[in-house]
Scaffold this motif. Structure first.
Motif, PDB file in Angstrom:
ATOM      1  N   ALA A  81       1.171  -0.829   0.156  1.00 51.54           N
ATOM      2  CA  ALA A  81      -0.115   0.001   0.200  1.00 51.54           C
ATOM      3  C   ALA A  81       0.990   1.389   0.235  1.00 51.54           C
ATOM      4  CB  ALA A  81      -0.783  -0.027   1.145  1.00 51.54           C
ATOM      5  N   SER A  82       0.169   2.082  -0.851  1.00 52.59           N
ATOM      6  CA  SER A  82       1.457   3.849  -1.235  1.00 52.59           C
ATOM      7  C   SER A  82       0.653   4.782  -0.422  1.00 52.59           C
ATOM      8  CB  SER A  82       1.958   3.751  -1.812  1.00 52.59           C
ATOM      9  OG  SER A  82       0.991   3.827  -2.668  1.00 52.59           O
ATOM     10  N   GLY A  83       0.546   6.135  -0.078  1.00 51.46           N
ATOM     11  CA  GLY A  83       0.254   7.141   0.259  1.00 51.46           C
ATOM     12  C   GLY A  83      -0.989   7.166   1.333  1.00 51.46           C
ATOM     13  N   ILE A  84      -2.912   7.400   1.001  1.00 54.05           N
ATOM     14  CA  ILE A  84      -3.121   7.292   2.447  1.00 54.05           C
ATOM     15  C   ILE A  84      -3.783   5.609   2.323  1.00 54.05           C
ATOM     16  CG2 ILE A  84      -3.829   9.660   2.206  1.00 54.05           C
ATOM     17  CD1 ILE A  84      -6.600   8.521   0.772  1.00 54.05           C
TER      18      ILE A  84
END
Length: 143
Positions: A81-84
């Motif tokens: 997962a990346s970002g928020i």
């Protein structure tokens, strides 16, 4: 001018390699390898029946063996997962009182975020550990 059978097999291998490159379907590559095996069989002087049998056996064997291995590796790859999305499910520390109305602050992944409680009855005091349920704009929703 008579073209040898092995040349036709190599032309077939190249012809099967083109859709592999264009569509990224590995099955075409396996058929292409089968055609190369058919070319080798033809170059060794075997007749058309052994050439076709070698093509079929090599192609089917590659599909039967390589495809499940490739699928297992593809499915077993962890999704990062990346970002928020990477912040959801993480723990944070309350810096300023957090309730459903918002206005509170938390420290999440080394950064200060505005936060609000998920449920209306929840209130978190400074120093409490909270779990981030979602990110709503620039506000972390915690519980």
């Amino acid at each position: 001018m008579d073209i040898d059978a092995w040349v036709w097999w190599l032309i077939g291998a190249v012809g099967l390699g083109i859709p592999l490159v264009l569509t990224a379907m590995p099955e075409f590559g396996m058929f292409s390898v089968g055609a190369v095996a058919g070319a080798v069989t033809a170059a060794l002087g075997f007749g058309i029946v052994p050439q076709v049998l070698v093509f079929v056996v090599v192609s089917v064997a590659l599909i039967a063996v390589v495809r499940p291995i490739a699928a297992r590796h593809r499915d077993g790859r962890p999704q990062h997962a990346s970002g928020i999305d990477a912040l959801k499910g993480r723990q944070a520390v309350v810096l300023e009182r957090v309730d459903v109305g918002g206005g509170g602050r938390i420290k999440l992944a080394g950064e200060i975020w505005s936060a609000r409680a998920l449920d209306s009855g929840q209130t978190f005091e400074p120093g409490d550990q909270v779990d981030v349920v979602e990110i709503d704009g620039a506000t972390a929703v915690v519980m």
